[in-house]
Write an enzyme that holds these catalytic residues in place. Structure first.
Site, PDB file in Angstrom:
ATOM      1  N   LYS A 169       0.872  -1.183   0.000  1.00  0.00           N
ATOM      2  CA  LYS A 169       0.000   0.000   0.000  1.00  0.00           C
ATOM      3  C   LYS A 169       0.905   1.229   0.000  1.00  0.00           C
ATOM      4  CE  LYS A 169      -1.576   3.042   2.541  1.00  0.00           C
ATOM      5  NZ  LYS A 169      -1.694   4.187   1.631  1.00  0.00           N
ATOM      6  N   GLY A 200      -4.672   3.161  -1.992  1.00  0.00           N
ATOM      7  CA  GLY A 200      -5.814   3.333  -1.098  1.00  0.00           C
ATOM      8  C   GLY A 200      -5.421   4.121   0.125  1.00  0.00           C
ATOM      9  N   GLY A 202      -4.826   4.911   4.131  1.00  0.00           N
ATOM     10  CA  GLY A 202      -4.235   4.183   5.246  1.00  0.00           C
ATOM     11  C   GLY A 202      -5.282   3.558   6.140  1.00  0.00           C
ATOM     12  N   VAL A 205      -7.081   0.511   3.416  1.00  0.00           N
ATOM     13  CA  VAL A 205      -6.204  -0.575   2.942  1.00  0.00           C
ATOM     14  C   VAL A 205      -5.135  -0.899   3.999  1.00  0.00           C
ATOM     15  CG1 VAL A 205      -4.609  -1.281   1.104  1.00  0.00           C
ATOM     16  CG2 VAL A 205      -6.622   0.096   0.540  1.00  0.00           C
ATOM     17  N   GLY A 206      -4.531   0.158   4.564  1.00  0.00           N
ATOM     18  CA  GLY A 206      -3.474  -0.042   5.559  1.00  0.00           C
ATOM     19  C   GLY A 206      -3.989  -0.787   6.780  1.00  0.00           C
ATOM     20  N   GLU A 244       9.908   1.999  10.358  1.00  0.00           N
ATOM     21  CA  GLU A 244      10.886   3.073  10.107  1.00  0.00           C
ATOM     22  C   GLU A 244      10.124   4.378  10.277  1.00  0.00           C
ATOM     23  OE1 GLU A 244      13.903   2.376   9.813  1.00  0.00           O
ATOM     24  OE2 GLU A 244      13.890   0.297   9.141  1.00  0.00           O
ATOM     25  N   CYS A 278      13.094  11.891   6.899  1.00  0.00           N
ATOM     26  CA  CYS A 278      13.094  11.407   8.292  1.00  0.00           C
ATOM     27  C   CYS A 278      14.454  11.591   8.940  1.00  0.00           C
ATOM     28  CB  CYS A 278      12.724   9.934   8.290  1.00  0.00           C
ATOM     29  SG  CYS A 278      13.729   8.989   7.130  1.00  0.00           S
ATOM     30  N   GLU A 378       8.905  16.709  15.078  1.00  0.00           N
ATOM     31  CA  GLU A 378       9.353  16.616  13.692  1.00  0.00           C
ATOM     32  C   GLU A 378       8.556  17.590  12.823  1.00  0.00           C
ATOM     33  OE1 GLU A 378       8.363  12.979  11.551  1.00  0.00           O
ATOM     34  OE2 GLU A 378      10.420  12.929  10.817  1.00  0.00           O
TER      35      GLU A 378
HETATM   36  P1  NAD Z   1       1.996   8.757   7.492  1.00  0.00           P
HETATM   37  O1  NAD Z   1       2.360   8.000   8.712  1.00  0.00           O
HETATM   38  O2  NAD Z   1       0.885   9.717   7.547  1.00  0.00           O
HETATM   39  O3  NAD Z   1       1.630   7.742   6.309  1.00  0.00           O
HETATM   40  C1  NAD Z   1       2.506   6.715   5.919  1.00  0.00           C
HETATM   41  C2  NAD Z   1       1.688   5.618   5.250  1.00  0.00           C
HETATM   42  O4  NAD Z   1       0.809   5.043   6.225  1.00  0.00           O
HETATM   43  C3  NAD Z   1       0.803   6.119   4.119  1.00  0.00           C
HETATM   44  O5  NAD Z   1       0.791   5.165   3.088  1.00  0.00           O
HETATM   45  C4  NAD Z   1      -0.571   6.202   4.777  1.00  0.00           C
HETATM   46  O6  NAD Z   1      -1.635   6.088   3.867  1.00  0.00           O
HETATM   47  C5  NAD Z   1      -0.506   5.003   5.714  1.00  0.00           C
HETATM   48  N1  NAD Z   1      -1.451   5.050   6.834  1.00  0.00           N
HETATM   49  C6  NAD Z   1      -2.077   6.132   7.355  1.00  0.00           C
HETATM   50  N2  NAD Z   1      -2.918   5.752   8.351  1.00  0.00           N
HETATM   51  C7  NAD Z   1      -2.801   4.404   8.472  1.00  0.00           C
HETATM   52  C8  NAD Z   1      -3.394   3.431   9.316  1.00  0.00           C
HETATM   53  N3  NAD Z   1      -4.278   3.766  10.256  1.00  0.00           N
HETATM   54  N4  NAD Z   1      -3.047   2.131   9.159  1.00  0.00           N
HETATM   55  C9  NAD Z   1      -2.139   1.775   8.235  1.00  0.00           C
HETATM   56  N5  NAD Z   1      -1.553   2.650   7.385  1.00  0.00           N
HETATM   57  C10 NAD Z   1      -1.863   3.949   7.505  1.00  0.00           C
HETATM   58  O7  NAD Z   1       3.350   9.438   7.002  1.00  0.00           O
HETATM   59  P2  NAD Z   1       3.554  10.410   5.772  1.00  0.00           P
HETATM   60  O8  NAD Z   1       2.952  11.728   6.118  1.00  0.00           O
HETATM   61  O9  NAD Z   1       3.133   9.723   4.523  1.00  0.00           O
HETATM   62  O10 NAD Z   1       5.168  10.510   5.765  1.00  0.00           O
HETATM   63  C11 NAD Z   1       5.874  11.335   6.617  1.00  0.00           C
HETATM   64  C12 NAD Z   1       6.387  10.589   7.837  1.00  0.00           C
HETATM   65  O11 NAD Z   1       7.140   9.444   7.452  1.00  0.00           O
HETATM   66  C13 NAD Z   1       7.337  11.401   8.686  1.00  0.00           C
HETATM   67  O12 NAD Z   1       7.030  11.261  10.045  1.00  0.00           O
HETATM   68  C14 NAD Z   1       8.692  10.807   8.410  1.00  0.00           C
HETATM   69  O13 NAD Z   1       9.652  10.987   9.405  1.00  0.00           O
HETATM   70  C15 NAD Z   1       8.361   9.391   8.186  1.00  0.00           C
HETATM   71  N6  NAD Z   1       9.414   8.742   7.398  1.00  0.00           N
HETATM   72  C16 NAD Z   1      10.268   7.859   8.002  1.00  0.00           C
HETATM   73  C17 NAD Z   1      11.310   7.278   7.271  1.00  0.00           C
HETATM   74  C18 NAD Z   1      12.264   6.289   7.881  1.00  0.00           C
HETATM   75  O14 NAD Z   1      12.874   5.527   7.138  1.00  0.00           O
HETATM   76  N7  NAD Z   1      12.435   6.242   9.177  1.00  0.00           N
HETATM   77  C19 NAD Z   1      11.469   7.589   5.927  1.00  0.00           C
HETATM   78  C20 NAD Z   1      10.591   8.496   5.361  1.00  0.00           C
HETATM   79  C21 NAD Z   1       9.560   9.059   6.093  1.00  0.00           C
END
Ligand code: NAD
Length: 476
Positions: A169, A200, A202, A205-206, A244, A278, A378
């Site tokens: 996803k 989809g 989060g 689908v997540g 991550e 990140c 962050e």
């Molecule tokens: P996010 O957590 O909002 O979303 C990440 C993914 O999770 C998306 O695909 C989203 O649709 C899905 N998601 C959302 N709600 C969910 C749920 N309830 N269940 C399952 N999946 C769900 O993050 P973002 O805004 O897309 O990305 C930014 C964040 O990602 C920042 O906090 C950043 O630090 C982190 N990040 C970490 C790394 C790393 O390797 N440590 C790398 C890149 C980004």
């Protein structure tokens, strides 16, 4: 107007059963750029069923067969280098040099994992027992928007190398890049059901991936808040979880550092991927005695950065990905000012002439203490905070005084001086006197930055279960 209305299940491009649409907005001009049709729970279940069926045969493939597939994926993605780069620029708003780097990282991930798997001891001895490292099963892969193809590759490559099948996803904001990725998977002739990709939300689908009993592993890159939610959901049937998550990385400039080198490096570390990274080094720790010098150099370095004009190779900062992210960064800038931080360069609002897009001003704050919100949370945008320290011990204490522990940078006049400081910082990766990368070294975080690691042998082991057979006639 681009319409992304296909998902990839069981080796076929299919229209999702889900009918909800998400409008995609061009971050450079805030104009509609397309729409993506979102998969629903039924689509997710079909994908899981396909992955489960494929696991029966895929998990029995030889290592050589899997290495061959990784090669094909590498080749197939390489052939799409230009299109994937173009999609990353136009959909996400990455400057072209950043987009090229992200695409190359995605392509390389398959080669690096091939090298790792080639020499990985899938069968080994533990005393008199034979130990077989076996695939975890069906893995749910959930990724963010800030480096879509790179994250997909970093998670799909080790899953496949381990013998797992996956349901992916990707971020719903990365539909153009995802479509190209699906195309690359299809062209690489990967057996049906081994890689399934469902666009989809989060929470739809997540969450289905997180709770479905046939998914035995979840690998997630994204925010700490969602990571915790996934870990809690996955606990119901004790899925293997790799997370991550976010960071608030320190960049420690030691008092013997050549500031003309260290400050530009600190700016680059903080503004990686327009600050939407990140691992960005967003807390710059400097000796109190050198504050004025650092501020002057910091302002000069940031003012010289090229913002916007994404196809210009000299550009380093693009817009924030969407309205929500733009507002989030503006909120943190305003709050820092209200909390008493001093603007060294930048500030609230958009850079002049770039008001039509989700651009923010690259911003550096001084007069920040580590307990302020700007130093603890962050931001995920091009915003740095300078924090002063009196002694090296205090610098290390401040560096570690954070809920996160993903990355750190240490800049010193000599590596001999920088190394022991690096060793005392609680972070998954620490880069001494440079912005280094090592694709085989583990990547992941301490504390709220996550659980588990990507890359190399550490990465592949997230997708393997050790099975010990005692009394076997041949131990190896
Ligand atoms: P996010 O957590 O909002 O979303 C990440 C993914 O999770 C998306 O695909 C989203 O649709 C899905 N998601 C959302 N709600 C969910 C749920 N309830 N269940 C399952 N999946 C769900 O993050 P973002 O805004 O897309 O990305 C930014 C964040 O990602 C920042 O906090 C950043 O630090 C982190 N990040 C970490 C790394 C790393 O390797 N440590 C790398 C890149 C980004």
């Amino acid at each position: 107007m681009n319409v992304y209305d296909k998902i990839y299940i069981n080796g076929q491009f299919v229209k999702p059963v889900g009918t909800e649409e998400l409008e995609l907005i061009n971050p450079v001009n805030k104009q509609p750029a397309g729409k993506v049709v979102l998969g629903n729970v039924e689509d997710t279940r079909k994908a899981i069923e396909a992955a489960k069926a494929a696991f029966k045969t895929y998990s029995k493939t030889s290592v050589e067969e899997r290495l061959e597939m990784l090669s094909r994926l590498h080749e197939s993605l390489s052939q799409r280098f230009d299109r994937l780069t173009e999609a990353t620029v136009s959909e996400y708003g990455a400057p072209v040099t950043v987009a090229k780097m992200l695409t190359q990282l995605a392509i390389n991930a398959f080669l690096h994992m091939k090298e790792t798997a080639q020499s990985y001891p899938f069968i080994r001895a533990a005393g008199t027992a034979k130990v077989r490292m076996e695939p975890v099963g069906v893995v749910g892969v959930i990724t963010p928007w800030n480096a879509n193809a790179t994250h997909l590759a970093n998670k799909i490559a080790p899953s496949l190398a381990a013998g797992c099948t996956v349901v992916v996803k990707p971020s719903e904001f990365s539909a153009a890049q995802t479509e190209l990725f699906m195309e690359a998977v299809h062209a690489a002739n990967i057996p049906a059901g081994v890689i399934n990709i469902v666009n989809g939300k989060g929470e739809v689908v997540g969450e289905e991936l997180t709770r479905h009993p046939d998914v035995t592993g979840i690998t997630f890159t994204g925010s700490t808040a969602i990571g915790k939610r996934i870990a809690a959901g996955a606990a119901a049937n004790l899925k293997r979880v790799t997370l991550e998550l976010g960071g608030k990385s320190p960049t420690v400039i030691l008092d013997d550092a050549d500031l003309t080198k260290a400050v530009p490096l600190a700016v680059r570390a903080g503004f990686i991927n327009s600050g939407q990274a990140c691992l960005a080094g967003t807390r710059v720790l400097v000796p109190e005695t050198r504050l004025e010098e650092v501020k002057r150099l910091m302002a000069a370095t940031v003012e010289a950065l090229k913002v916007g004009d994404l196809w210009n190779e000299a550009s380093v900062i693009g817009p924030m990905v969407n309205q929500k992210q733009f507002e989030r960064v503006q909120h943190y800038i305003t709050q820092a000012i209200n909390d008493g931080a001093e603007v060294v360069v930048g500030g609230a609002g958009s850079p002049q002439g770039l008001e039509d897009g989700y651009y923010v001003k690259p911003t550096v704050f001084s007069n920040v203490t580590n307990d302020m919100t700007i130093a603890q949370e962050e931001v995920f945008g091009p915003v740095l905070s300078i924090i002063t320290y009196k002694t090296e011990e205090e610098a290390i204490e401040i560096a570690n005084d954070t809920p996160y522990g993903l990355q750190a940078f240490v800049f010193s006049g000599s590596t001999e001086r920088g190394n022991p400081v690096a060793e005392q910082i609680m972070a998954g990766r620490i880069s001494v006197n440079g912005l280094h990368d090592e694709p085989k070294a583990p990547f992941g975080g301490f504390k709220s930055s996550g659980i588990g690691r990507d890359h190399g042998t550490y990465g592949i082991e997230e997708y393997l279960e050790p099975k010990a057979i005692l009394g076997h006639s041949s131990v190896m």
